[in-house]
Design a protein around this motif. Sequence first.
Motif, PDB file in Angstrom:
ATOM      1  N   LEU A  64      78.940  -8.080 -42.402  1.00 48.11           N
ATOM      2  CA  LEU A  64      78.908  -6.690 -42.852  1.00 48.11           C
ATOM      3  C   LEU A  64      79.127  -6.544 -44.352  1.00 48.11           C
ATOM      4  O   LEU A  64      78.459  -5.738 -45.006  1.00 48.11           O
ATOM      5  N   LEU A  65      80.054  -7.323 -44.910  1.00 45.16           N
ATOM      6  CA  LEU A  65      80.497  -7.093 -46.284  1.00 45.16           C
ATOM      7  C   LEU A  65      79.889  -8.049 -47.302  1.00 45.16           C
ATOM      8  O   LEU A  65      80.007  -7.820 -48.512  1.00 45.16           O
ATOM      9  N   GLY A  66      79.257  -9.131 -46.863  1.00 45.99           N
ATOM     10  CA  GLY A  66      78.729 -10.132 -47.784  1.00 45.99           C
ATOM     11  C   GLY A  66      77.588  -9.611 -48.645  1.00 45.99           C
ATOM     12  O   GLY A  66      76.992  -8.561 -48.366  1.00 45.99           O
ATOM     13  N   ASP A  67      77.289 -10.370 -49.697  1.00 46.11           N
ATOM     14  CA  ASP A  67      76.205  -9.974 -50.607  1.00 46.11           C
ATOM     15  C   ASP A  67      74.868  -9.869 -49.876  1.00 46.11           C
ATOM     16  O   ASP A  67      74.005  -9.073 -50.254  1.00 46.11           O
ATOM     17  N   ASP A  68      74.705 -10.682 -48.831  1.00 51.51           N
ATOM     18  CA  ASP A  68      73.484 -10.660 -48.026  1.00 51.51           C
ATOM     19  C   ASP A  68      73.676  -9.800 -46.775  1.00 51.51           C
ATOM     20  O   ASP A  68      72.852  -9.797 -45.875  1.00 51.51           O
ATOM     21  N   GLY A  69      74.778  -9.040 -46.756  1.00 48.27           N
ATOM     22  CA  GLY A  69      75.201  -8.393 -45.533  1.00 48.27           C
ATOM     23  C   GLY A  69      74.603  -7.029 -45.248  1.00 48.27           C
ATOM     24  O   GLY A  69      73.798  -6.488 -46.011  1.00 48.27           O
ATOM     25  N   VAL A  70      75.073  -6.478 -44.131  1.00 51.45           N
ATOM     26  CA  VAL A  70      74.538  -5.223 -43.607  1.00 51.45           C
ATOM     27  C   VAL A  70      74.775  -4.074 -44.570  1.00 51.45           C
ATOM     28  O   VAL A  70      73.853  -3.302 -44.886  1.00 51.45           O
ATOM     29  N   PHE A  71      75.992  -3.930 -45.062  1.00 49.35           N
ATOM     30  CA  PHE A  71      76.307  -2.777 -45.905  1.00 49.35           C
ATOM     31  C   PHE A  71      75.568  -2.816 -47.240  1.00 49.35           C
ATOM     32  O   PHE A  71      75.361  -1.785 -47.877  1.00 49.35           O
ATOM     33  N   ALA A  72      75.155  -4.011 -47.656  1.00 49.64           N
ATOM     34  CA  ALA A  72      74.429  -4.135 -48.922  1.00 49.64           C
ATOM     35  C   ALA A  72      72.938  -3.885 -48.767  1.00 49.64           C
ATOM     36  O   ALA A  72      72.252  -3.591 -49.757  1.00 49.64           O
ATOM     37  N   HIS A  73      72.412  -3.959 -47.539  1.00 50.35           N
ATOM     38  CA  HIS A  73      70.957  -3.930 -47.387  1.00 50.35           C
ATOM     39  C   HIS A  73      70.423  -2.951 -46.345  1.00 50.35           C
ATOM     40  O   HIS A  73      69.228  -2.637 -46.377  1.00 50.35           O
ATOM     41  N   ALA A  74      71.257  -2.473 -45.432  1.00 45.84           N
ATOM     42  CA  ALA A  74      70.777  -1.509 -44.441  1.00 45.84           C
ATOM     43  C   ALA A  74      70.683  -0.125 -45.076  1.00 45.84           C
ATOM     44  O   ALA A  74      71.321   0.172 -46.094  1.00 45.84           O
ATOM     45  N   ALA A  75      69.890   0.741 -44.470  1.00 41.31           N
ATOM     46  CA  ALA A  75      69.744   2.103 -44.982  1.00 41.31           C
ATOM     47  C   ALA A  75      70.993   2.911 -44.693  1.00 41.31           C
ATOM     48  O   ALA A  75      71.597   2.774 -43.618  1.00 41.31           O
ATOM     49  N   PRO A  76      71.417   3.757 -45.639  1.00 39.21           N
ATOM     50  CA  PRO A  76      72.577   4.615 -45.387  1.00 39.21           C
ATOM     51  C   PRO A  76      72.379   5.434 -44.121  1.00 39.21           C
ATOM     52  O   PRO A  76      71.276   5.892 -43.821  1.00 39.21           O
ATOM     53  N   GLY A  77      73.464   5.598 -43.373  1.00 43.09           N
ATOM     54  CA  GLY A  77      73.407   6.340 -42.122  1.00 43.09           C
ATOM     55  C   GLY A  77      73.140   5.478 -40.906  1.00 43.09           C
ATOM     56  O   GLY A  77      73.223   5.946 -39.766  1.00 43.09           O
ATOM     57  N   THR A  78      72.808   4.189 -41.127  1.00 38.46           N
ATOM     58  CA  THR A  78      72.513   3.281 -40.022  1.00 38.46           C
ATOM     59  C   THR A  78      73.733   3.129 -39.111  1.00 38.46           C
ATOM     60  O   THR A  78      74.869   3.030 -39.583  1.00 38.46           O
ATOM     61  N   LEU A  79      73.482   3.110 -37.810  1.00 34.00           N
ATOM     62  CA  LEU A  79      74.539   2.869 -36.835  1.00 34.00           C
ATOM     63  C   LEU A  79      74.676   1.367 -36.619  1.00 34.00           C
ATOM     64  O   LEU A  79      73.691   0.677 -36.337  1.00 34.00           O
ATOM     65  N   VAL A  80      75.896   0.872 -36.751  1.00 32.17           N
ATOM     66  CA  VAL A  80      76.190  -0.543 -36.529  1.00 32.17           C
ATOM     67  C   VAL A  80      76.989  -0.685 -35.240  1.00 32.17           C
ATOM     68  O   VAL A  80      78.041  -0.057 -35.088  1.00 32.17           O
ATOM     69  N   ILE A  81      76.485  -1.498 -34.321  1.00 33.28           N
ATOM     70  CA  ILE A  81      77.182  -1.787 -33.062  1.00 33.28           C
ATOM     71  C   ILE A  81      77.691  -3.215 -33.138  1.00 33.28           C
ATOM     72  O   ILE A  81      76.900  -4.161 -33.191  1.00 33.28           O
ATOM     73  N   ASP A  82      79.006  -3.377 -33.155  1.00 33.37           N
ATOM     74  CA  ASP A  82      79.579  -4.718 -33.211  1.00 33.37           C
ATOM     75  C   ASP A  82      79.990  -5.147 -31.806  1.00 33.37           C
ATOM     76  O   ASP A  82      80.969  -4.675 -31.257  1.00 33.37           O
ATOM     77  N   PHE A  83      79.208  -6.065 -31.241  1.00 35.87           N
ATOM     78  CA  PHE A  83      79.485  -6.582 -29.908  1.00 35.87           C
ATOM     79  C   PHE A  83      80.495  -7.732 -29.930  1.00 35.87           C
ATOM     80  O   PHE A  83      80.889  -8.222 -28.871  1.00 35.87           O
ATOM     81  N   SER A  84      80.889  -8.167 -31.106  1.00 37.40           N
ATOM     82  CA  SER A  84      81.802  -9.305 -31.231  1.00 37.40           C
ATOM     83  C   SER A  84      83.189  -8.949 -30.704  1.00 37.40           C
ATOM     84  O   SER A  84      83.551  -7.775 -30.591  1.00 37.40           O
ATOM     85  N   THR A  85      83.962  -9.987 -30.396  1.00 36.24           N
ATOM     86  CA  THR A  85      85.366  -9.801 -30.033  1.00 36.24           C
ATOM     87  C   THR A  85      86.215 -10.224 -31.216  1.00 36.24           C
ATOM     88  O   THR A  85      86.294 -11.416 -31.549  1.00 36.24           O
ATOM     89  N   ILE A  86      86.863  -9.229 -31.859  1.00 35.90           N
ATOM     90  CA  ILE A  86      87.640  -9.510 -33.063  1.00 35.90           C
ATOM     91  C   ILE A  86      88.941  -8.703 -33.021  1.00 35.90           C
ATOM     92  O   ILE A  86      89.209  -7.967 -32.069  1.00 35.90           O
ATOM     93  N   ARG A  87      89.729  -8.829 -34.057  1.00 36.17           N
ATOM     94  CA  ARG A  87      91.024  -8.141 -34.110  1.00 36.17           C
ATOM     95  C   ARG A  87      90.820  -6.625 -34.225  1.00 36.17           C
ATOM     96  O   ARG A  87      89.994  -6.163 -35.020  1.00 36.17           O
ATOM     97  N   PRO A  88      91.590  -5.841 -33.475  1.00 33.12           N
ATOM     98  CA  PRO A  88      91.460  -4.379 -33.551  1.00 33.12           C
ATOM     99  C   PRO A  88      91.706  -3.822 -34.951  1.00 33.12           C
ATOM    100  O   PRO A  88      91.018  -2.881 -35.373  1.00 33.12           O
ATOM    101  N   ASP A  89      92.669  -4.396 -35.673  1.00 38.18           N
ATOM    102  CA  ASP A  89      92.956  -3.878 -37.011  1.00 38.18           C
ATOM    103  C   ASP A  89      91.808  -4.140 -37.973  1.00 38.18           C
ATOM    104  O   ASP A  89      91.509  -3.318 -38.848  1.00 38.18           O
ATOM    105  N   VAL A  90      91.136  -5.292 -37.807  1.00 37.85           N
ATOM    106  CA  VAL A  90      89.979  -5.591 -38.647  1.00 37.85           C
ATOM    107  C   VAL A  90      88.851  -4.611 -38.355  1.00 37.85           C
ATOM    108  O   VAL A  90      88.189  -4.106 -39.271  1.00 37.85           O
ATOM    109  N   THR A  91      88.645  -4.320 -37.083  1.00 38.66           N
ATOM    110  CA  THR A  91      87.624  -3.339 -36.703  1.00 38.66           C
ATOM    111  C   THR A  91      87.910  -1.980 -37.321  1.00 38.66           C
ATOM    112  O   THR A  91      87.005  -1.320 -37.854  1.00 38.66           O
ATOM    113  N   SER A  92      89.155  -1.547 -37.254  1.00 37.46           N
ATOM    114  CA  SER A  92      89.517  -0.237 -37.820  1.00 37.46           C
ATOM    115  C   SER A  92      89.247  -0.195 -39.319  1.00 37.46           C
ATOM    116  O   SER A  92      88.713   0.794 -39.843  1.00 37.46           O
ATOM    117  N   ASP A  93      89.599  -1.273 -40.011  1.00 37.60           N
ATOM    118  CA  ASP A  93      89.366  -1.341 -41.454  1.00 37.60           C
ATOM    119  C   ASP A  93      87.865  -1.338 -41.767  1.00 37.60           C
ATOM    120  O   ASP A  93      87.410  -0.667 -42.712  1.00 37.60           O
TER     121      ASP A  93
END
Length: 289
Positions: A64-93
């Motif tokens: 999501l955050l990398g230079d080649d990532g979603v936030f740098a290249h997707a169109a504003p307003g895009t919906l991101v669905i994260d199917f991964s299992t990760i820490r709840p606090d990281v998801t909130s951030d």
Amino acid sequence: MGNPMSVNLQRAGFAVRGYNPPPARTDALVEAGGTAAESVAAAVDGADIVCVMVPDSPDVQDVLLGDDGVFAHAAPGTLVIDFSTIRPDVTSDLAKTAQEKGFRLIDAPVSGGEAGAKSAKLSIMVGGADADFAQAQPVLNAVGATIVHVGGNGAGQTVKAANQLIVAGNIELLAEAVVFLQAHGVDLDAALDVLGGGLAGSAVLDQKRANVTSNTFDPGFRIDLHHKDMGIVTAAAREAGVALPLGAVVAQLVASARACGDGKLDHSALLRGVRRLSGQSPDGQEVAS
């Protein structure tokens, strides 16, 4: 799991462009009619919805955050669905960062393993805004069978952590029961038949029975990943100030199995750890005394 999920999305009528290095990992998607991308940036270019399925919190942050990532290249307003299992606090951030950058993010971790991913019968626990959940429904319906909106951002990951706690505990107790029954010379299949028909019955017993009776642990969900998930559980419990005494023991047993070299095996291979603790061969063979 992302591979069969992408195939099911393509078969459901979505135009899927996937990135999953090395290139061979997208062969099934291409065979189903989808497109393979050469980078995250190429995959998300022009997409209406972006789906992420990677192993751990740092991986999601990188995607999501990398230079080649979603936030740098997707169109504003895009919906991101994260199917991964990760820490709840990281998801909130990440959800807060997404909003600041003009994106919308929901956490949608899944349960059901590789078999559920292939059959599109995953259980999906979703955290995020009501409107975002509504927009995501067609995508979720294409890969899952039980789909529940459990709260705001991070709630999906919290429920998934609870799921992994219950699953690990059930597998460990099933493994202990198998060792106990075999030590007394009981017919294992007959015993599991009657246990499965009573209060001891569970999805874990149904789905992992073949593994523990045949001593076959081809990975459906690897111990390595369950070890990661138990770390999420224990960290989140500590953050909330609650005690999970049995969960802490199970987390250590999962860690022990991994340390003994079983990390690439299915999590039903916790049976091998119970055998070790009982002075038996982890393979179920006789040990000379």
